[in-house]
Design a protein around this motif. Structure first.
Motif, PDB file in Angstrom:
ATOM      1  N   LEU A  79      -5.530 -23.955  -0.096  1.00 16.98           N
ATOM      2  CA  LEU A  79      -5.808 -25.384   0.057  1.00 16.98           C
ATOM      3  C   LEU A  79      -7.316 -25.638   0.099  1.00 16.98           C
ATOM      4  O   LEU A  79      -7.819 -26.584  -0.522  1.00 16.98           O
ATOM      5  CB  LEU A  79      -5.137 -25.901   1.330  1.00 16.98           C
ATOM      6  CG  LEU A  79      -5.125 -27.414   1.566  1.00 16.98           C
ATOM      7  CD1 LEU A  79      -4.300 -28.125   0.506  1.00 16.98           C
ATOM      8  CD2 LEU A  79      -4.576 -27.722   2.962  1.00 16.98           C
ATOM      9  N   LYS A 269      -7.863 -32.634   5.347  1.00 18.24           N
ATOM     10  CA  LYS A 269      -6.576 -32.033   4.983  1.00 18.24           C
ATOM     11  C   LYS A 269      -5.709 -31.713   6.197  1.00 18.24           C
ATOM     12  O   LYS A 269      -4.845 -30.840   6.125  1.00 18.24           O
ATOM     13  CB  LYS A 269      -6.826 -30.758   4.165  1.00 18.24           C
ATOM     14  CG  LYS A 269      -7.545 -30.999   2.842  1.00 18.24           C
ATOM     15  CD  LYS A 269      -6.710 -31.848   1.902  1.00 18.24           C
ATOM     16  CE  LYS A 269      -7.396 -32.043   0.563  1.00 18.24           C
ATOM     17  NZ  LYS A 269      -6.560 -32.855  -0.362  1.00 18.24           N
ATOM     18  N   GLU A 272      -1.883 -31.751   5.627  1.00 19.09           N
ATOM     19  CA  GLU A 272      -1.406 -30.620   4.820  1.00 19.09           C
ATOM     20  C   GLU A 272      -1.435 -29.322   5.620  1.00 19.09           C
ATOM     21  O   GLU A 272      -0.528 -28.501   5.534  1.00 19.09           O
ATOM     22  CB  GLU A 272      -2.256 -30.469   3.556  1.00 19.09           C
ATOM     23  CG  GLU A 272      -2.045 -31.566   2.523  1.00 19.09           C
ATOM     24  CD  GLU A 272      -3.046 -32.679   2.645  1.00 19.09           C
ATOM     25  OE1 GLU A 272      -3.400 -33.258   1.607  1.00 19.09           O
ATOM     26  OE2 GLU A 272      -3.498 -32.982   3.779  1.00 19.09           O
TER      27      GLU A 272
END
Length: 287
Positions: A79, A269, A272
């Motif tokens: 990621l 993020k 996520e």
């Protein structure tokens, strides 16, 4: 030579001398404005590879990482690589004694994906999750636990515990010293998985229960949810006896701009990252 001609020659000489002096001063000033910052920048250069995301990781340490990319730290590294538009590359080394010095501090990689806050050998990023030591035991034991103070634990004959971890003090505090079945803290993860050993010993009834770090406990529960249950020790965490800890990413001391960039990623993020942790059964707490 006439006096007027001599005067012209003298004035030209003075002008040229002044012009040369002016040029020298201007050059010096330019160097002060332009070159000095470059020298200063050079003395604080952050030695981070900008052609790839170089990650320091254990090759065989699930649920955190392995060479097949199956751990949650592998997924978070991917990621981060996407966020930075960089391919992910690994330096593999067993996460035991000497891990940080042999990888990050030796400039073989640029980031450790999971390390406790305030680790003395790294510059910590902001925490991206907090977890807690948890009790793991068979579902046939029809009981819910939230603390090692529960008197029912006195009936257990063997409770697995990694030697030297923080719940050791809780076991002493609550008079469970006779029940401790110790396991090694420092191992070569390429050969031995203490988490696997302890879970197997619970399943085969060599242990009644075990106290494991939250991500390890949650991962194994997700694999044996029909046989095992998890009890985060939420009532036992205190300023005096910590069993919940913040986890950060680690970069080299002094690499402040690199740390800031990672902090931006963690903030951007968060959802996520949380989803990845949830997918691995990590018991997340606010501490």
């Amino acid at each position: 030579m006439q006096l007027a001609q001599l005067r012209i020659i003298f004035e030209c000489f003075i002008f040229v001398s002044m012009f040369r002096k002016y040029c020298v001063l201007l050059s010096a000033l330019y160097a002060t404005i332009i070159l000095v910052p470059l020298v200063n920048a050079g003395t604080t250069t952050e030695i981070v590879d900008r052609t790839s995301l170089r990650v320091c990781a254990d090759p065989n340490n699930l649920p955190f990482s392995n060479q097949q990319g199956e751990g949650f730290e592998n997924k978070i590294a991917e990621l981060l690589g996407e966020y930075l538009f960089l391919p992910v590359e690994y330096t593999w080394f067993p996460q035991s004694q000497g891990f940080v010095r042999a990888t990050l501090r030796d400039y073989k990689c640029d980031i450790i994906m999971g390390i406790s806050a305030a680790h003395e050998l790294v510059l910590n990023t902001n925490p991206y999750y907090s977890s807690i030591f948890s009790l793991v035991y068979r579902k046939e034991i029809d009981k819910s636990f939230t603390s090692l103070a529960d008197p029912e634990l006195k009936k257990f004959s063997r409770i697995g515990l990694v030697a030297g971890t923080s719940p050791t003090n809780l076991m002493l505090k609550y008079g469970l010293i006779e029940q401790i079945a110790p396991y090694h803290l420092v191992v070569d993860t390429r050969v031995v998985s203490v988490g696997d050993q302890m879970i197997n010993d619970i399943l085969t009834k060599q242990l009644d229960a075990a106290i494991l770090w939250g991500p390890i406990a949650g991962y194994h529960i997700s694999q044996h949810d029909s046989e095992l249950q998890l009890a985060p020790l939420v009532e036992d965490d205190s300023e005096e006896l910590r069993v919940a800890f913040k986890i950060t990413m680690g970069v080299r001391p002094g690499e402040v701009e690199w740390k800031r960039l990672i902090n931006k990623f963690i903030k951007a993020k968060k959802s996520e990252i949380d989803a990845i942790l949830e997918g691995y059964g990590v018991p997340v707490v606010n501490n």
